[in-house]
Design a protein around this motif. Structure first.
Motif, PDB file in Angstrom:
ATOM      1  N   ALA A  34      28.124 -70.607 -40.580  1.00  0.00           N
ATOM      2  CA  ALA A  34      29.280 -71.498 -41.057  1.00  0.00           C
ATOM      3  C   ALA A  34      28.758 -72.149 -42.232  1.00  0.00           C
ATOM      4  N   GLY A  35      29.212 -72.353 -43.399  1.00  0.00           N
ATOM      5  CA  GLY A  35      28.577 -73.140 -44.506  1.00  0.00           C
ATOM      6  C   GLY A  35      29.428 -74.466 -44.632  1.00  0.00           C
ATOM      7  N   THR A  36      30.382 -74.659 -43.805  1.00  0.00           N
ATOM      8  CA  THR A  36      31.213 -75.958 -43.919  1.00  0.00           C
ATOM      9  C   THR A  36      31.299 -76.405 -42.618  1.00  0.00           C
ATOM     10  N   GLY A  37      31.336 -77.825 -42.296  1.00  0.00           N
ATOM     11  CA  GLY A  37      31.731 -78.269 -40.846  1.00  0.00           C
ATOM     12  C   GLY A  37      33.018 -77.785 -40.338  1.00  0.00           C
ATOM     13  N   GLU A  38      34.063 -77.854 -41.241  1.00  0.00           N
ATOM     14  CA  GLU A  38      35.500 -77.194 -40.783  1.00  0.00           C
ATOM     15  C   GLU A  38      35.476 -75.710 -40.220  1.00  0.00           C
ATOM     16  N   LYS A  39      34.739 -74.971 -40.781  1.00  0.00           N
ATOM     17  CA  LYS A  39      34.382 -73.556 -40.358  1.00  0.00           C
ATOM     18  C   LYS A  39      33.662 -73.595 -39.099  1.00  0.00           C
ATOM     19  N   GLY A  40      32.687 -74.465 -39.077  1.00  0.00           N
ATOM     20  CA  GLY A  40      31.827 -74.460 -37.935  1.00  0.00           C
ATOM     21  C   GLY A  40      32.731 -74.623 -36.624  1.00  0.00           C
ATOM     22  N   ILE A  41      33.611 -75.766 -36.849  1.00  0.00           N
ATOM     23  CA  ILE A  41      34.252 -76.414 -35.697  1.00  0.00           C
ATOM     24  C   ILE A  41      35.301 -74.902 -35.317  1.00  0.00           C
ATOM     25  N   ASP A  42      35.944 -74.185 -36.227  1.00  0.00           N
ATOM     26  CA  ASP A  42      36.812 -73.125 -35.987  1.00  0.00           C
ATOM     27  C   ASP A  42      36.108 -72.236 -35.106  1.00  0.00           C
ATOM     28  N   ILE A  43      34.672 -71.903 -35.678  1.00  0.00           N
ATOM     29  CA  ILE A  43      34.156 -70.823 -34.839  1.00  0.00           C
ATOM     30  C   ILE A  43      33.822 -71.380 -33.301  1.00  0.00           C
ATOM     31  N   VAL A  44      33.422 -72.480 -33.033  1.00  0.00           N
ATOM     32  CA  VAL A  44      33.259 -73.001 -31.827  1.00  0.00           C
ATOM     33  C   VAL A  44      34.618 -73.072 -31.166  1.00  0.00           C
ATOM     34  N   LYS A  45      35.608 -73.407 -31.535  1.00  0.00           N
ATOM     35  CA  LYS A  45      36.996 -73.277 -30.837  1.00  0.00           C
ATOM     36  C   LYS A  45      37.469 -71.748 -30.639  1.00  0.00           C
ATOM     37  N   THR A  46      36.965 -70.984 -31.381  1.00  0.00           N
ATOM     38  CA  THR A  46      37.388 -69.481 -30.993  1.00  0.00           C
ATOM     39  C   THR A  46      36.511 -68.417 -30.519  1.00  0.00           C
ATOM     40  N   GLU A  47      35.145 -68.789 -30.639  1.00  0.00           N
ATOM     41  CA  GLU A  47      34.165 -68.124 -30.069  1.00  0.00           C
ATOM     42  C   GLU A  47      33.096 -68.885 -29.036  1.00  0.00           C
ATOM     43  N   LYS A  48      32.648 -68.249 -28.050  1.00  0.00           N
ATOM     44  CA  LYS A  48      31.787 -69.037 -27.320  1.00  0.00           C
ATOM     45  C   LYS A  48      30.339 -69.155 -27.865  1.00  0.00           C
ATOM     46  N   ILE A  49      29.982 -70.503 -27.869  1.00  0.00           N
ATOM     47  CA  ILE A  49      28.783 -70.873 -28.491  1.00  0.00           C
ATOM     48  C   ILE A  49      27.883 -71.761 -27.702  1.00  0.00           C
ATOM     49  N   ASP A  50      26.693 -71.334 -27.437  1.00  0.00           N
ATOM     50  CA  ASP A  50      25.665 -72.198 -26.483  1.00  0.00           C
ATOM     51  C   ASP A  50      25.141 -73.335 -27.132  1.00  0.00           C
ATOM     52  N   VAL A  51      24.492 -73.052 -28.761  1.00  0.00           N
ATOM     53  CA  VAL A  51      23.830 -74.227 -29.343  1.00  0.00           C
ATOM     54  C   VAL A  51      24.388 -74.261 -30.509  1.00  0.00           C
ATOM     55  N   VAL A  52      24.497 -75.119 -31.104  1.00  0.00           N
ATOM     56  CA  VAL A  52      24.930 -75.448 -32.814  1.00  0.00           C
ATOM     57  C   VAL A  52      23.630 -76.169 -33.276  1.00  0.00           C
ATOM     58  N   VAL A  53      23.168 -75.408 -34.289  1.00  0.00           N
ATOM     59  CA  VAL A  53      22.093 -76.084 -35.390  1.00  0.00           C
ATOM     60  C   VAL A  53      22.794 -76.507 -36.624  1.00  0.00           C
TER      61      VAL A  53
END
Length: 231
Positions: A34-53
């Protein structure tokens, strides 16, 4: 441990993001970008993510705000912050954000991979069949579900905070140096400032102590480290 683990890299500089992705994928991780925080949050809400860098300096909402949002909605997710040298480490690891670890740019990608693996070890410690419950009134740890309670109220802890409180409660009265806590919780491959221990302890005190400014349960051993009060 790595098989199937999903890492999200939130970084606006594409060449850095791709560089991180390549190195993580070499180790077998599934990497999302993700290139933005907004997109990152959207990904986390729709996909299973273990660790965020997570980079701090992002267009739109910054990494601090992203971390705050993720911690509120996904308290057990692992978060590693990327920061410039000019950033105050106390702020990065601050009480209001709750990141598990941080790395200062420029960094060695091998070290980042080691940090991710170390964090996953803390998150994936084996579920124990015997003596699942530890009670040290008013606290209770359920090691099987990895939940922590104070007076029957669940206290939300990050993976790192959980590992530290479990270490303390399983060893009442034992003084741990900062280096010992780093080696046990972060792992022997950790390279960084021992201040990360102090900040996590401050966060724990803010969550479990009746008066965090005058802690009763987590005692400071001046010049050494910390000790869980042996009642």
């Amino acid at each position: 441990m790595v098989l199937g683990k999903r890492i999200l890299v939130v970084e606006d500089e594409e060449h850095i993001r791709k560089f991180i992705k390549i190195n993580l994928e070499r180790e077998g991780f599934i990497v999302k970008e993700a290139g933005t925080g907004e997109k990152g949050i959207d990904i986390v809400k729709t996909e299973k993510i273990d660790v965020v860098v997570l980079d701090i300096m992002l267009p739109g909402i910054d990494g601090f705000e992203v971390c705050k949002i993720l911690r509120q909605e996904f308290p057990t997710m692992g978060i590693i912050m990327l920061t410039a040298k000019s950033q105050d480490i106390d702020k990065i690891m601050g009480l209001e954000f709750g990141t598990d670890d941080y790395m200062v740019k420029p960094f060695n990608p091998i070290e980042l991979v080691l940090r991710v693996k170390s964090l996953l070890r803390r998150m994936d410690s084996p579920k124990e069949e015997n003596q699942n419950i530890i009670v040290d009134a008013p606290f209770k740890i359920d090691k099987y579900s990895r939940k922590f309670h104070k007076q029957d109220e669940e206290v939300e802890l990050t993976p790192t905070e959980y590992s530290i409180i479990k270490l303390f409660i399983e060893n009442p009265g034992k003084a741990f140096s900062r280096d010992e806590i780093l080696n046990i919780v972060w792992g022997y491959d950790f390279v960084g400032d021992s201040k990360i221990v102090d900040v996590n302890v401050r966060r724990l005190r803010s969550k479990i102590e009746d008066d965090p400014s005058n802690p009763y349960y987590i005692e400071t051993i001046w010049g050494i480290g910390y000790r869980w009060r042996d009642k």
